[in-house]
Design an enzyme around this catalytic site. Structure first.
Site, PDB file in Angstrom:
ATOM      1  N   SER A 212       0.831  -1.203   0.000  1.00 51.93           N
ATOM      2  CA  SER A 212       0.000   0.000   0.000  1.00 51.93           C
ATOM      3  C   SER A 212       0.866   1.254   0.000  1.00 51.93           C
ATOM      4  O   SER A 212       0.579   2.225  -0.711  1.00 51.93           O
ATOM      5  CB  SER A 212      -0.926   0.003   1.221  1.00 51.93           C
ATOM      6  N   TRP A 215       2.372   1.672  -3.449  1.00 53.27           N
ATOM      7  CA  TRP A 215       1.368   2.086  -4.439  1.00 53.27           C
ATOM      8  C   TRP A 215       1.139   3.593  -4.372  1.00 53.27           C
ATOM      9  O   TRP A 215       0.932   4.241  -5.398  1.00 53.27           O
ATOM     10  CB  TRP A 215       0.048   1.354  -4.179  1.00 53.27           C
ATOM     11  N   HIS A 216       1.189   4.171  -3.176  1.00 49.31           N
ATOM     12  CA  HIS A 216       0.955   5.602  -3.042  1.00 49.31           C
ATOM     13  C   HIS A 216       2.128   6.435  -3.556  1.00 49.31           C
ATOM     14  O   HIS A 216       1.966   7.628  -3.822  1.00 49.31           O
ATOM     15  CB  HIS A 216       0.674   5.956  -1.577  1.00 49.31           C
ATOM     16  N   GLY A 217       3.293   5.836  -3.686  1.00 47.42           N
ATOM     17  CA  GLY A 217       4.426   6.585  -4.221  1.00 47.42           C
ATOM     18  C   GLY A 217       5.732   5.879  -3.963  1.00 47.42           C
ATOM     19  O   GLY A 217       5.933   5.290  -2.891  1.00 47.42           O
ATOM     20  N   PHE A 384      -1.904   9.600  -7.846  1.00 46.18           N
ATOM     21  CA  PHE A 384      -1.662   8.164  -7.682  1.00 46.18           C
ATOM     22  C   PHE A 384      -2.164   7.392  -8.907  1.00 46.18           C
ATOM     23  O   PHE A 384      -3.096   7.797  -9.552  1.00 46.18           O
ATOM     24  CB  PHE A 384      -2.342   7.646  -6.410  1.00 46.18           C
TER      25      PHE A 384
END
Length: 384
Positions: A212, A215-217, A384
């Site tokens: 997670s 995925w956000h950066g 995102f």
């Protein structure tokens, strides 16, 4: 690169379309549903494309499941007045959340960050950012739900009053529900979930939070944010039996209202501080936490420099209070809508009219001052 409310937002390359990650997630949901035989492979390319590129939710979610949305696309209900009214209310409230709450809080937070030597400024920035990021994320979801409902589609609620959670695990079940479900169905359960013992369950939880974060950066502070939240959830789960023993020893029920609100407050404070890693660079966050812990505390607070004036401070806090009150009532959306429908039509019309007038006024003001041109009202999830 563009900086909005203290965050660097990358201008999208035209070769990589906006909303690509959400489209990929929906594609994986479709393939998983077909593989698990939840649905049959879709032979109509137009229906499949409508699902993969469902425009109300394409940019920021909620992430749709093929077994839920595809049947609605294949047999559309069309426009119904009741759904149209509900959808309109959702969309207007989403605009209010974004333009009146999130964007205004973003400006306040920037002002607070201009003086992080003040303990009051840091604490206010931490807690207001927690509300800001919720309002911003929830705003798009509500607007998307509104548009979909007007069209006759049900896409599901993405944020279920997460700050009313009494545990960290409950918080993540209520926060970005569609993304959480995606991680659970496509990563957590395939790895064994909780079926292979406590140790493997802990590893699986940490992997989910780690993914997670990535995925956000692709930055260390996002990874730190994910790992820290995963570790906090594990600690919360481990000490849960201990807390139950303490409540039993003190002969106190966990369901007593005062205890419930205390637990909600603790969850809110913990989550608010983890958002520091989400917003800032790793070293900046550590520096702020170090300043808070070392003392002596600096309680100076310039209300004029932050809000502009005492009147503006009162007005913005009043609006924030209205937002929190309405969100609390939305715990049961069906009952909330029934309460609205019981009001005279004139009251409903005047209320919506006032909201729209304020929203349009603020939009015009932002355009005049260059706020919209500078990207001041971009949704966070556009990055995102």
């Amino acid at each position: 690169m563009r900086r909005v409310f203290g965050q660097e937002l990358f201008v999208h390359n035209p070769i990589l379309p906006v909303g690509l990650s959400f489209c990929v997630f929906q594609s994986i949901n479709y393939l998983a549903d077909v593989y698990k035989k939840n649905i049959s492979a879709e032979k109509d390319i137009f229906c499949l494309s409508a699902f993969l590129f469902f425009f109300p939710t394409l940019l920021c979610g909620p992430i749709q499941k093929a077994r839920i949305l595809l049947p609605q696309i294949k047999e559309p209900k069309g426009f119904e007045s009741e759904n149209g009214i509900k959808g309109f209310y959702f969309f207007v409230w989403g605009m209010f959340e974004k333009i009146i709450i999130a964007d205004k809080l973003g400006i306040l937070i920037e002002n607070l960050y201009s003086n992080t030597e003040s303990t009051v400024n840091v604490l206010l920035a931490v807690f207001l950012y927690s509300i800001y990021i919720y309002a911003d994320f929830c705003a798009y979801s509500d607007m998307a739900r509104g548009v979909a409902k007007i069209m006759g589609f049900e896409v599901g609620r993405n944020f279920i009053n997460p700050y009313f959670s009494t545990s960290l695990s409950e918080f993540w079940r209520r926060w970005h529900v569609s993304l959480n479900d995606w991680f659970v169905e496509n990563i957590y359960i395939p790895m064994g979930g909780s079926r292979k013992g406590s140790f493997k369950k802990c590893i699986n939880i940490m992997i989910v939070f780690f993914v997670s974060g990535i995925w956000h950066g692709a930055a260390w502070h996002f990874i730190a944010w994910g790992v820290i939240n995963g570790a906090l959830v594990l600690v919360s789960n481990i000490i849960k039996p201990v807390k139950s023993e303490i409540y039993s020893f003190l002969k106190v029920s966990e369901d007593v209202e005062s205890i419930v609100w205390l637990r909600r407050f603790i969850v809110f404070v913990i989550i608010s501080f983890t958002w520091l890693f989400f917003r800032n660079g790793f070293m900046v966050t550590l520096g702020m936490l170090k300043n808070l812990c070392r003392g002596p505390f600096n309680f100076s607070f310039d209300i004029t420099g932050i809000f502009g004036s005492s009147i503006m401070a009162f007005a913005e806090l009043l609006v924030l209070g209205v937002f929190v009150f309405v969100q609390a009532k939305r715990s049961d959306e069906n009952n909330c809508y029934k309460v609205i429908k019981r009001q005279p039509f004139v009251v409903q019309g005047v209320t919506v009219g006032i909201l729209l007038t304020v929203i349009i006024f603020v939009i015009c003001k932002n355009i005049y001052s260059g706020g919209l041109v500078d990207g001041g009202s971009q949704f966070i999830y556009f990055k995102f």
